[in-house]
Design an enzyme around this catalytic site. Structure first.
Site, PDB file in Angstrom:
ATOM      1  N   HIS A 274      -7.794  18.407  46.901  1.00  0.00           N
ATOM      2  CA  HIS A 274      -8.846  18.599  48.165  1.00  0.00           C
ATOM      3  C   HIS A 274      -8.849  17.284  48.768  1.00  0.00           C
ATOM      4  CE1 HIS A 274     -12.414  16.725  46.403  1.00  0.00           C
ATOM      5  NE2 HIS A 274     -11.949  17.221  45.209  1.00  0.00           N
ATOM      6  N   ASP A 286     -10.521  11.033  43.279  1.00  0.00           N
ATOM      7  CA  ASP A 286     -11.518  12.406  43.853  1.00  0.00           C
ATOM      8  C   ASP A 286     -11.483  12.605  45.362  1.00  0.00           C
ATOM      9  OD1 ASP A 286     -12.553  14.998  43.520  1.00  0.00           O
ATOM     10  OD2 ASP A 286     -14.543  14.300  43.004  1.00  0.00           O
ATOM     11  N   GLU A 320     -14.055  20.719  49.453  1.00  0.00           N
ATOM     12  CA  GLU A 320     -14.426  21.226  48.171  1.00  0.00           C
ATOM     13  C   GLU A 320     -15.671  20.762  47.611  1.00  0.00           C
ATOM     14  OE1 GLU A 320     -14.545  20.863  43.671  1.00  0.00           O
ATOM     15  OE2 GLU A 320     -14.657  19.269  45.164  1.00  0.00           O
ATOM     16  N   GLU A 321     -16.100  19.601  48.091  1.00  0.00           N
ATOM     17  CA  GLU A 321     -17.370  18.909  47.441  1.00  0.00           C
ATOM     18  C   GLU A 321     -18.527  19.698  47.923  1.00  0.00           C
ATOM     19  OE1 GLU A 321     -17.091  16.944  45.084  1.00  0.00           O
ATOM     20  OE2 GLU A 321     -15.349  15.794  45.129  1.00  0.00           O
ATOM     21  N   ASP A 348      -7.198  17.901  40.670  1.00  0.00           N
ATOM     22  CA  ASP A 348      -8.433  17.418  41.003  1.00  0.00           C
ATOM     23  C   ASP A 348      -9.067  16.623  39.657  1.00  0.00           C
ATOM     24  OD1 ASP A 348     -10.563  16.922  42.318  1.00  0.00           O
ATOM     25  OD2 ASP A 348     -11.355  18.890  42.316  1.00  0.00           O
ATOM     26  N   HIS A 418     -17.480  10.016  42.306  1.00  0.00           N
ATOM     27  CA  HIS A 418     -18.306  10.334  43.241  1.00  0.00           C
ATOM     28  C   HIS A 418     -19.275   8.719  43.327  1.00  0.00           C
ATOM     29  CE1 HIS A 418     -18.923  14.866  42.495  1.00  0.00           C
ATOM     30  NE2 HIS A 418     -17.582  14.463  42.790  1.00  0.00           N
TER      31      HIS A 418
HETATM   32 ZN   LIG Z   1     -12.757  16.815  43.219  1.00  0.00          ZN
END
Ligand SMILES: [Zn+2]
Length: 456
Positions: A274, A286, A320-321, A348, A418
């Protein structure tokens, strides 16, 4: 009578050995090229230099269009699929302080959870109730207070992904459950496997009919500090100030790139990551890493001139998030057009050393993929697990296709996930490259040996 039979066995085992040797050589050539060029890492550094790619931001779309140009220059057939994505922004200020006897004491590292509403401009102040067990919420009086979820990721899980899955409810549903019980706001302990001063964001949710209250994450260090101070002084308050905001949805894209197959071009082997990221770092792991794994695997195929019967399709999924909008739009389009995906692969889990693959398919297919273990063992890949592939490709369904997720080493992933630490400095070029080579080798074997459902 026995001699021809023995000869026959000898020929068969010679042929088998010859094929194993040539397969080992091909896989070695993939790793040689990948490790000598480390092209995926160079692309990842370029991607991260453009900044974060929060879904709905101009930056995310601009970075995607930039990568389309790069992919076009490689000669792959590219296209953009329009996707409507939500748009939320963190805003200029997010701060939190402990307040003792009306006086601000230590400032705590905090960030808004993705999708949270703001506090009033002047901030929001309240007493705290610490929650260490989601199941005991009903025994607590949260009215008018700030609910402080302090539920660590269980360090005894060997898979940090499971530990994350076990603790993520406080982020995902914490605001809803606290609001139902009258809380004014929530702060959660960051979902991190280490103790440091970096807060970790991630998506949260609200429920229709339940008041939307501000939701933030404290760094693990400050969650522990707050817990200790609260034990000493139960009247301790927290002041929280956040200016995040929702906007109307905007248009963005999934990026698709194809390398046409020689014999069965209508059959697709999809490889994906993603493209969107969170905004505190630059989403190097990520999922810049997964996106570059996918791109580098097509690049290696092309540069080595590896044969492939089927079309190799790269997809950079957008968003995606914030709810998988890109993956859902792609799956819808695939259904409408009757596209035949026979294998779908997703990376991922970050750009750390690859340890294996998770395979979501029939027991026979899973067993066939596991048979490749000996080829991968020299490269440190030995986990071939059944089930669980990836959030984006799962939207395609697994009834008629083999879904596969790359499994990198997970011990460090949730330290950066994140947070502002998810930047290019946290990615090791060799480890990232090993992931691209592993995916390329796996795709090569699956296509050559027709390890797919209804694909002959
Ligand atoms: Zn991810």
């Amino acid at each position: 009578m026995k001699k021809p039979l023995i000869l026959c066995f000898a020929l068969l085992s010679w042929a088998g050995q010859a094929q194993m040797d040539s397969t080992n050589e091909t896989i070695r050539s993939i790793y040689n090229l990948a490790l000598s060029e480390q092209q995926g890492y160079k692309w990842l550094a370029e991607l991260c230099s453009m900044g974060p790619r929060l879904s709905g931001s101009d930056q995310a779309t601009a970075s995607l269009l930039h990568f389309r140009k790069i992919i076009d220059s490689l000669g792959f057939e590219t296209s953009l699929q329009p996707v409507t994505v939500p748009k939320w922004e963190r805003g200029p200020q997010e701060r939190a302080w402990m307040i003792s006897q009306g006086i601000k004491s230590e400032e705590l590292a905090v960030c808004a959870l993705g999708g949270s509403v703001a506090t009033p401009d002047a901030g929001l102040e309240g007493e705290l109730v610490e929650i260490t067990n989601f199941n005991k919420l009903d025994s607590l009086d949260l009215k008018g207070k700030i609910a402080f979820y302090n539920i660590p990721m269980d360090p005894t899980f060997i898979s940090t992904g499971y530990a994350y899955g076990n603790a993520v409810k406080q982020r995902w549903a914490g605001a809803i459950e606290a609001s139902k019980r009258g809380a004014a706001a929530v702060v959660i302990r960051s979902l991190s496997s280490s103790v440091n001063k970096y807060p970790h964001t991630g998506s949260m949710s609200y429920e229709d009919g339940v008041t939307k209250i501000p939701a933030a994450a404290l760094s693990t260090y400050h969650a522990e500090l707050l817990s200790r101070e609260l034990a000493k002084n139960p009247a301790l308050k927290l002041k929280l100030n956040m200016a995040c905001q929702w906007y109307d949805s905007v248009e963005s894209y999934n990026l698709i790139a194809d390398l046409k197959g020689s014999e069965k071009p209508e059959q697709l082997i999809l490889v994906s990551g993603h493209f969107d990221s969170w905004d505190l770092g630059t989403g190097a792991h990520d999922d810049g890493a997964g996106s570059m794994h996918a791109l580098e695997s097509l690049y290696l195929y092309q540069k080595l001139g590896l044969a492939h019967k089927r079309t190799l399709r790269l997809v950079f999924y957008m968003n995606e998030e914030f709810g998988l909008s890109g993956a859902k739009a792609y799956a819808r389009m695939s259904k409408e057009k009757g596209l035949k995906h026979v294998i779908a692969i997703e990376s991922d889990g970050g750009g750390f050393s690859p340890r294996g693959f998770s395979i979501q398919s029939t027991p026979e297919m899973v067993a066939d993929v596991k048979n490749y273990r000996d080829y991968f063992e020299p490269y440190g890949i030995y986990q071939f697990a059944s089930g669980g592939s990836g959030a984006d490709i799962s939207q395609l369904g697994s009834d008629d296709k083999v879904l596969i997720g790359l499994r990198p080493d997970g011990h460090r992933y949730f330290e950066v996930h994140h947070s502002a630490l998810d930047n290019i400095n946290s990615v090791n070029a060799r480890e990232l490259t090993m992931g691209s080579a592993a995916l390329t080798a796996l795709m090569y074997l699956l296509d050559r040996d027709d390890i797919c459902l209804n694909c002959n």
